[in-house]
Write a protein that holds these residues in place. Sequence first.
Motif, PDB file in Angstrom:
ATOM      1  N   VAL A 125       0.798  -1.226   0.000  1.00 32.00           N
ATOM      2  CA  VAL A 125       0.000   0.000   0.000  1.00 32.00           C
ATOM      3  C   VAL A 125       0.831   1.276   0.000  1.00 32.00           C
ATOM      4  O   VAL A 125       0.272   2.369  -0.167  1.00 32.00           O
ATOM      5  N   ALA A 126       2.146   1.182   0.171  1.00 34.63           N
ATOM      6  CA  ALA A 126       2.958   2.398   0.212  1.00 34.63           C
ATOM      7  C   ALA A 126       2.884   3.155  -1.105  1.00 34.63           C
ATOM      8  O   ALA A 126       2.654   4.377  -1.130  1.00 34.63           O
ATOM      9  N   ARG A 127       3.088   2.463  -2.195  1.00 36.65           N
ATOM     10  CA  ARG A 127       3.136   3.155  -3.487  1.00 36.65           C
ATOM     11  C   ARG A 127       1.769   3.681  -3.931  1.00 36.65           C
ATOM     12  O   ARG A 127       1.689   4.819  -4.436  1.00 36.65           O
ATOM     13  N   PRO A 128       0.679   2.950  -3.752  1.00 36.77           N
ATOM     14  CA  PRO A 128      -0.633   3.565  -4.024  1.00 36.77           C
ATOM     15  C   PRO A 128      -0.908   4.767  -3.128  1.00 36.77           C
ATOM     16  O   PRO A 128      -1.556   5.730  -3.566  1.00 36.77           O
ATOM     17  N   LEU A 129      -0.421   4.730  -1.887  1.00 39.79           N
ATOM     18  CA  LEU A 129      -0.602   5.875  -0.993  1.00 39.79           C
ATOM     19  C   LEU A 129       0.217   7.063  -1.481  1.00 39.79           C
ATOM     20  O   LEU A 129      -0.278   8.200  -1.510  1.00 39.79           O
ATOM     21  N   ILE A 130       1.459   6.801  -1.885  1.00 36.52           N
ATOM     22  CA  ILE A 130       2.312   7.873  -2.395  1.00 36.52           C
ATOM     23  C   ILE A 130       1.670   8.533  -3.612  1.00 36.52           C
ATOM     24  O   ILE A 130       1.749   9.759  -3.788  1.00 36.52           O
ATOM     25  N   ALA A 131       1.016   7.737  -4.453  1.00 44.73           N
ATOM     26  CA  ALA A 131       0.361   8.279  -5.643  1.00 44.73           C
ATOM     27  C   ALA A 131      -0.753   9.257  -5.286  1.00 44.73           C
ATOM     28  O   ALA A 131      -1.126  10.103  -6.108  1.00 44.73           O
ATOM     29  N   GLN A 132      -1.277   9.171  -4.056  1.00 43.17           N
ATOM     30  CA  GLN A 132      -2.362  10.052  -3.631  1.00 43.17           C
ATOM     31  C   GLN A 132      -1.881  11.228  -2.784  1.00 43.17           C
ATOM     32  O   GLN A 132      -2.682  12.082  -2.406  1.00 43.17           O
ATOM     33  N   GLY A 133      -0.591  11.249  -2.456  1.00 45.17           N
ATOM     34  CA  GLY A 133      -0.080  12.262  -1.553  1.00 45.17           C
ATOM     35  C   GLY A 133       0.987  13.132  -2.176  1.00 45.17           C
ATOM     36  O   GLY A 133       1.139  13.201  -3.397  1.00 45.17           O
ATOM     37  N   LEU A 134       1.717  13.839  -1.316  1.00 43.22           N
ATOM     38  CA  LEU A 134       2.785  14.737  -1.739  1.00 43.22           C
ATOM     39  C   LEU A 134       4.108  14.245  -1.154  1.00 43.22           C
ATOM     40  O   LEU A 134       4.282  14.224   0.079  1.00 43.22           O
ATOM     41  N   VAL A 135       5.030  13.824  -2.005  1.00 40.10           N
ATOM     42  CA  VAL A 135       6.357  13.436  -1.555  1.00 40.10           C
ATOM     43  C   VAL A 135       7.066  14.691  -1.044  1.00 40.10           C
ATOM     44  O   VAL A 135       7.102  15.721  -1.732  1.00 40.10           O
ATOM     45  N   THR A 136       7.611  14.590   0.151  1.00 37.82           N
ATOM     46  CA  THR A 136       8.171  15.755   0.839  1.00 37.82           C
ATOM     47  C   THR A 136       9.614  15.468   1.217  1.00 37.82           C
ATOM     48  O   THR A 136       9.884  14.871   2.272  1.00 37.82           O
ATOM     49  N   PRO A 137      10.578  15.856   0.377  1.00 35.16           N
ATOM     50  CA  PRO A 137      11.977  15.485   0.614  1.00 35.16           C
ATOM     51  C   PRO A 137      12.652  16.271   1.716  1.00 35.16           C
ATOM     52  O   PRO A 137      13.755  15.904   2.140  1.00 35.16           O
ATOM     53  N   GLU A 138      12.017  17.340   2.194  1.00 35.47           N
ATOM     54  CA  GLU A 138      12.610  18.137   3.259  1.00 35.47           C
ATOM     55  C   GLU A 138      11.515  18.805   4.079  1.00 35.47           C
ATOM     56  O   GLU A 138      10.385  18.986   3.615  1.00 35.47           O
ATOM     57  N   TRP A 139      11.856  19.116   5.323  1.00 38.00           N
ATOM     58  CA  TRP A 139      10.964  19.907   6.158  1.00 38.00           C
ATOM     59  C   TRP A 139      11.797  21.005   6.800  1.00 38.00           C
ATOM     60  O   TRP A 139      13.022  20.977   6.745  1.00 38.00           O
ATOM     61  N   GLN A 140      11.151  21.977   7.391  1.00 41.37           N
ATOM     62  CA  GLN A 140      11.919  23.120   7.876  1.00 41.37           C
ATOM     63  C   GLN A 140      11.330  23.744   9.129  1.00 41.37           C
ATOM     64  O   GLN A 140      10.147  23.611   9.422  1.00 41.37           O
ATOM     65  N   ILE A 141      12.216  24.450   9.827  1.00 33.51           N
ATOM     66  CA  ILE A 141      11.859  25.359  10.916  1.00 33.51           C
ATOM     67  C   ILE A 141      12.278  26.743  10.454  1.00 33.51           C
ATOM     68  O   ILE A 141      13.405  26.928   9.972  1.00 33.51           O
ATOM     69  N   ARG A 142      11.377  27.721  10.556  1.00 38.05           N
ATOM     70  CA  ARG A 142      11.668  29.026   9.970  1.00 38.05           C
ATOM     71  C   ARG A 142      11.184  30.174  10.840  1.00 38.05           C
ATOM     72  O   ARG A 142      10.279  30.012  11.669  1.00 38.05           O
ATOM     73  N   LEU A 143      11.818  31.316  10.645  1.00 38.33           N
ATOM     74  CA  LEU A 143      11.379  32.580  11.230  1.00 38.33           C
ATOM     75  C   LEU A 143      10.480  33.269  10.215  1.00 38.33           C
ATOM     76  O   LEU A 143      10.909  33.551   9.089  1.00 38.33           O
ATOM     77  N   HIS A 144       9.246  33.531  10.601  1.00 38.46           N
ATOM     78  CA  HIS A 144       8.282  34.032   9.628  1.00 38.46           C
ATOM     79  C   HIS A 144       8.655  35.414   9.108  1.00 38.46           C
ATOM     80  O   HIS A 144       8.553  35.675   7.894  1.00 38.46           O
ATOM     81  N   GLU A 145       9.086  36.300   9.981  1.00 45.05           N
ATOM     82  CA  GLU A 145       9.310  37.683   9.579  1.00 45.05           C
ATOM     83  C   GLU A 145      10.478  37.835   8.596  1.00 45.05           C
ATOM     84  O   GLU A 145      10.470  38.730   7.751  1.00 45.05           O
ATOM     85  N   THR A 146      11.477  36.987   8.695  1.00 48.00           N
ATOM     86  CA  THR A 146      12.658  37.112   7.830  1.00 48.00           C
ATOM     87  C   THR A 146      12.748  36.023   6.765  1.00 48.00           C
ATOM     88  O   THR A 146      13.496  36.174   5.793  1.00 48.00           O
ATOM     89  N   ARG A 200      16.950  32.785  17.950  1.00 50.24           N
ATOM     90  CA  ARG A 200      18.071  32.975  17.037  1.00 50.24           C
ATOM     91  C   ARG A 200      19.169  31.946  17.295  1.00 50.24           C
ATOM     92  O   ARG A 200      19.727  31.363  16.359  1.00 50.24           O
ATOM     93  N   ALA A 201      19.481  31.703  18.564  1.00 54.28           N
ATOM     94  CA  ALA A 201      20.522  30.736  18.892  1.00 54.28           C
ATOM     95  C   ALA A 201      20.115  29.330  18.463  1.00 54.28           C
ATOM     96  O   ALA A 201      20.931  28.570  17.921  1.00 54.28           O
ATOM     97  N   MET A 202      18.852  28.949  18.695  1.00 55.32           N
ATOM     98  CA  MET A 202      18.389  27.624  18.288  1.00 55.32           C
ATOM     99  C   MET A 202      18.413  27.477  16.778  1.00 55.32           C
ATOM    100  O   MET A 202      18.815  26.435  16.252  1.00 55.32           O
ATOM    101  N   LEU A 203      17.991  28.514  16.065  1.00 57.56           N
ATOM    102  CA  LEU A 203      18.002  28.441  14.606  1.00 57.56           C
ATOM    103  C   LEU A 203      19.433  28.295  14.087  1.00 57.56           C
ATOM    104  O   LEU A 203      19.694  27.486  13.180  1.00 57.56           O
ATOM    105  N   THR A 204      20.364  29.053  14.663  1.00 60.45           N
ATOM    106  CA  THR A 204      21.761  28.957  14.242  1.00 60.45           C
ATOM    107  C   THR A 204      22.303  27.552  14.476  1.00 60.45           C
ATOM    108  O   THR A 204      22.989  26.978  13.621  1.00 60.45           O
ATOM    109  N   ASP A 205      21.970  26.970  15.632  1.00 59.25           N
ATOM    110  CA  ASP A 205      22.415  25.603  15.929  1.00 59.25           C
ATOM    111  C   ASP A 205      21.831  24.616  14.926  1.00 59.25           C
ATOM    112  O   ASP A 205      22.527  23.698  14.452  1.00 59.25           O
ATOM    113  N   MET A 206      20.563  24.779  14.614  1.00 51.69           N
ATOM    114  CA  MET A 206      19.926  23.847  13.677  1.00 51.69           C
ATOM    115  C   MET A 206      20.469  24.013  12.263  1.00 51.69           C
ATOM    116  O   MET A 206      20.626  23.028  11.529  1.00 51.69           O
TER     117      MET A 206
END
Length: 410
Positions: A74-95, A374-380
């Motif tokens: 069922v993995a491949r039929p499920l993938i066909a219905q979804g969005l492959v997501t090769p990366e995720w992120q943590i971000r600062l909205h304002e910048t 800022r410190a956590m983002l720099t570390d990440m």
Amino acid sequence: MADCASRTSGVLALHRSSRTAIVGAGPVGLTLAVLLHRAGATPLVLEAGPAIAEELRASTFHPPTLDMLDTIGVARPLIAQGLVTPEWQIRLHETGERAVFDLSVLREDTAFPHRLQCEQQRLSHLLLSLLPAGTVRFDASVTALMQDADGVVLTLEGGETVSADYVIGCDGARSQVRHAMGLDFPGDTYPETTILATTTFPLHEHLPHLSNVNYVWTSHPAFSGTFSLLRVPGRWRASLYPAPGESVEEALEPAAVERKLQAIHPKPTPYDVPDLRPYRIHQRIVADYRKGRLLLAGDAAHLNSPSGGMGMNGGIHDAFELAATLLPVLRGEAGEGLLNRYTRRRRPVAEREIIAQADRNRARMRETDPARRRAMLTDMQALCADPARLREHLLRTSMITGLREAARVE
């Protein structure tokens, strides 16, 4: 109970009279049912609702979950219905500054070095299609369970009774099976309420460098410091929180939801919001996943913050481990004592790798001090730039490390 038959078509036949009842037809219960059915067992799934639940629930599938689902086709039929997501992120909205976690570093560890963004009901429908007619009974609410040395009797609403050798509670946070086991569900409820809103507006076309999964810090007064944006086919899911001094009821007002979405991306016309619901976040876990012939899996056994998307995945992992443990018992190859291994393997993973990790994820995103952010983002960002460190980090956050540790437990 009848003697075990010989191997047929490469599968060791089970005791002909054995029956396992699964309470709950979500992705965890249906995964378990497919695994048991494929091995020659006769599962019966009892679901209180009238059909597969379609409301907003989990939407992230991690790499090892896709590896597991691939073994049942069922993995491949499920993938066909979804969005492959090769990366995720943590971000600062304002910048727009961000730390980007590239899952391709796991290419030697999994056949699916990416997340999949896809609503859980799509998996449930795929699994349901693999089960024989009559395996799943909808509108079958379990009101009581009684077990003895020979089996379990379940009473359904209306008085009908069903007998089973074992019963698996995959019936969520308010589990009737857990209640029948007499188990407490200790833990905490977080003080904040999350407001989940969806919109069909294509935020990815307007916010630069957005991933399909984004955990966001913001200083905008419409928020309490954070929000998240997760994309699924055709829409974005926004997890919002009441602003300081704003009640949950006020935050659910259309004007308040609009104000928050406009703060994410201003536009001249109102946002369409087809789905909106509040929910509270819990972290809870039972002391034992088994009591006699009654066992638990998924949210019936453990609850965690959705930050990191590990709840449904952990439940599916429970189902695979439980099937691998229960089947030798059903075949007569092992005594019931083997069932205790299920708790020994899965509970520490839930406690250390799911609940604790999700709690850390939540705490990080609830940080409001700009200097600490800022410190956590720099570390990440430094972690993301180091392939070796990034791989170790993603092995854990993608749930691979916990599975490997559990497999070593006897």
